[in-house]
Design an enzyme around this catalytic site. Structure first.
Site, short mmCIF file in Angstrom:
data_model
loop_
_atom_site.label_atom_id
_atom_site.label_comp_id
_atom_site.label_asym_id
_atom_site.label_seq_id
_atom_site.Cartn_x
_atom_site.Cartn_y
_atom_site.Cartn_z
N ALA A 66 -49.77 62.22 92.83
CA ALA A 66 -49.43 60.84 92.53
C ALA A 66 -48.76 60.23 93.75
O ALA A 66 -48.19 60.95 94.58
CB ALA A 66 -48.49 60.80 91.33
N GLY A 110 -50.50 65.62 90.87
CA GLY A 110 -51.46 64.87 90.05
C GLY A 110 -52.91 65.12 90.47
O GLY A 110 -53.83 64.99 89.67
N GLU A 113 -53.85 68.21 88.72
CA GLU A 113 -53.97 67.87 87.30
C GLU A 113 -55.25 67.10 87.01
O GLU A 113 -55.93 67.33 86.00
CB GLU A 113 -52.74 67.06 86.86
CG GLU A 113 -51.48 67.91 86.91
CD GLU A 113 -50.21 67.09 86.71
OE1 GLU A 113 -50.00 66.12 87.46
OE2 GLU A 113 -49.43 67.42 85.79
N GLU A 133 -44.36 69.49 92.37
CA GLU A 133 -43.42 68.46 91.90
C GLU A 133 -41.97 68.93 91.93
O GLU A 133 -41.05 68.14 92.12
CB GLU A 133 -43.78 68.04 90.46
CG GLU A 133 -45.06 67.22 90.35
CD GLU A 133 -46.32 68.05 90.17
OE1 GLU A 133 -46.30 69.27 90.45
OE2 GLU A 133 -47.33 67.48 89.74
N1 CO8 Z 1 -48.00 60.18 97.92
C1 CO8 Z 1 -47.95 59.25 98.89
N2 CO8 Z 1 -48.31 59.47 100.16
C2 CO8 Z 1 -48.75 60.71 100.48
C3 CO8 Z 1 -48.84 61.73 99.52
C4 CO8 Z 1 -48.45 61.43 98.18
N3 CO8 Z 1 -48.53 62.33 97.18
N4 CO8 Z 1 -49.30 62.85 100.12
C5 CO8 Z 1 -49.51 62.53 101.41
N5 CO8 Z 1 -49.18 61.24 101.63
C6 CO8 Z 1 -49.25 60.50 102.89
C7 CO8 Z 1 -48.13 60.92 103.84
O1 CO8 Z 1 -46.93 60.23 103.53
C8 CO8 Z 1 -48.71 60.51 105.17
O2 CO8 Z 1 -48.54 59.13 105.33
P1 CO8 Z 1 -48.09 58.52 106.77
O3 CO8 Z 1 -49.20 58.91 107.72
O4 CO8 Z 1 -47.99 57.05 106.53
O5 CO8 Z 1 -46.79 59.19 107.13
C9 CO8 Z 1 -50.20 60.77 105.01
O6 CO8 Z 1 -50.42 60.83 103.59
C10 CO8 Z 1 -50.64 62.08 105.61
O7 CO8 Z 1 -49.81 63.10 105.09
P2 CO8 Z 1 -49.05 64.17 106.02
O8 CO8 Z 1 -48.73 63.60 107.33
O9 CO8 Z 1 -47.90 64.72 105.23
O10 CO8 Z 1 -50.21 65.25 106.17
P3 CO8 Z 1 -50.04 66.83 106.42
O11 CO8 Z 1 -51.41 67.33 106.70
O12 CO8 Z 1 -48.95 67.11 107.39
O13 CO8 Z 1 -49.54 67.41 104.99
C11 CO8 Z 1 -49.60 67.64 102.57
C12 CO8 Z 1 -50.40 67.34 103.88
C13 CO8 Z 1 -49.13 69.10 102.59
C14 CO8 Z 1 -50.56 67.39 101.43
C15 CO8 Z 1 -48.37 66.70 102.52
O14 CO8 Z 1 -48.81 65.36 102.72
C16 CO8 Z 1 -47.66 66.73 101.19
O15 CO8 Z 1 -46.91 67.65 100.93
N6 CO8 Z 1 -47.87 65.70 100.33
C17 CO8 Z 1 -47.17 65.56 99.09
C18 CO8 Z 1 -47.73 66.51 98.05
C19 CO8 Z 1 -46.96 66.36 96.77
O16 CO8 Z 1 -45.77 66.56 96.69
N7 CO8 Z 1 -47.69 66.02 95.68
C20 CO8 Z 1 -47.11 65.86 94.37
C21 CO8 Z 1 -46.73 64.44 94.15
S1 CO8 Z 1 -45.84 64.21 92.60
C22 CO8 Z 1 -47.09 64.20 91.46
O17 CO8 Z 1 -48.24 64.28 91.75
C23 CO8 Z 1 -46.63 64.04 90.04
C24 CO8 Z 1 -47.84 63.90 89.13
C25 CO8 Z 1 -47.42 63.30 87.85
C26 CO8 Z 1 -48.59 62.73 87.11
C27 CO8 Z 1 -49.19 61.55 87.78
C28 CO8 Z 1 -48.41 60.31 87.51
C29 CO8 Z 1 -49.04 59.08 88.05
#
Ligand code: CO8
Length: 259
Positions: A66, A110, A113, A133
């Site tokens: 998400a 998400g 999921e 999460e």
């Molecule tokens: N949300 C928003 N932006 C994101 C997300 C995300 N989940 N994941 C990545 N991005 C963005 C980064 O902020 C970055 O943006 P910018 O270039 O502007 O800084 C861009 O995507 C590229 O990401 P990274 O630079 O971090 O790329 P890496 O290759 O270094 O890392 C990862 C990739 C490991 C995937 C890393 O981006 C990461 O850890 N992302 C977050 C993963 C995460 O925590 N996901 C869970 C989110 S919470 C959730 O899903 C709850 C679900 C509940 C149900 C749904 C409700 C709607």
């Protein structure tokens, strides 16, 4: 209908393909994307020509979860009153045609999921699944704590939900989360091949099979077996049952009319 955050196309006039398309944010799932995905799924479900739907992402990310930037500022009152998640995350559960998730790269939070809400997952060898999460001070909110243990068992589901670690494609296949793993370059062809196979079967039988397998997760064994038997009986009322069995007996390929 035109979409901004997904791409939609059909293949051979019988498979609907939805590609999540927010590459810069690794397909982070926000409201608009989920609304568009829901609308596209419903449109394919209603389209008589379409027998199977594929949901896919980019090579780097199926979906990284998400959208954290959208969620960060929400209060309890915002998410509770606004019914955050179920509002537009449940649409996929109402789709009656098979939905295949073709996953490469990250399927996190998400994103994992969403993949699990599809009927089965075909993964590329670079796929990574996780429920991170806990690292954000929350827990999975779109079924992760329920569907993951059903797919991989309690031990791995607890491990992933409590440590936030990722599972690679090989482990995911071993654990039963994905049905097949293929080299990245073959993912789309593999998913399309499966979808074309499904599309050519009797539509009624395919929908009944999906409904019946899903029933296994909602009922006890006796109820589930009875549900299956009633659907099995009902399929003898279709033209496709006559065609399928006649084709077998006459050693020819069945041509289903989907009636
Ligand atoms: N949300 C928003 N932006 C994101 C997300 C995300 N989940 N994941 C990545 N991005 C963005 C980064 O902020 C970055 O943006 P910018 O270039 O502007 O800084 C861009 O995507 C590229 O990401 P990274 O630079 O971090 O790329 P890496 O290759 O270094 O890392 C990862 C990739 C490991 C995937 C890393 O981006 C990461 O850890 N992302 C977050 C993963 C995460 O925590 N996901 C869970 C989110 S919470 C959730 O899903 C709850 C679900 C509940 C149900 C749904 C409700 C709607």
């Amino acid at each position: 209908m035109s979409y901004a955050m997904i791409e939609v196309r059909t293949e051979a006039e019988k498979v609907g393909i939805i590609t999540l398309n927010r590459p810069k944010q690794l397909n982070a799932l926000n409201d608009q994307l989920m609304n568009e995905l829901g609308a596209a799924l419903q449109a394919f479900d209603a389209d008589e020509r379409i027998g199977c739907i594929i949901v896919t992402g980019s090579e780097k990310a199926f979906a990284a979860g998400a959208d954290i930037s959208a969620m960060a500022k929400y209060s309890f009152a915002d998410v509770y009153k606004g019914d955050f998640i179920s509002r537009n995350w449940e649409t996929i559960r109402s789709i009656r045609k098979p939905v295949i998730a073709a996953v490469s790269g990250f399927a996190l939070g998400g994103g994992c999921e969403l993949a699990m809400m599809c009927d089965f997952i075909i993964a590329a060898d670079n796929a990574k699944f996780g429920q991170p999460e806990i690292k954000l001070g929350v827990i999975p909110g779109a079924g992760g704590t329920q569907r993951l243990p059903r797919a991989v068992g309690k031990a791995k589901a607890m491990d992933m939900a409590l440590t936030g670690r990722m599972m690679d494609a090989e482990e995911a296949e071993r654990a039963g989360l994905v049905s097949r793993v293929v080299p990245l370059g073959k993912l789309q062809d593999e998913a399309l091949g499966a979808a074309l196979t499904i599309s050519d079967f009797s539509r009624v039988a395919v929908m009944a099979a999906k409904e019946s397998v899903n029933r296994a997760f909602e009922s006890g064994l006796s109820d589930g077996v009875m549900f299956e038997r009633r659907l099995f009986h009902a399929l003898f009322a279709t033209e496709d049952q006559k065609e399928g069995m006649d084709a077998f007996l006459n050693k020819r390929k069945a041509v289903f009319t989907h009636r």
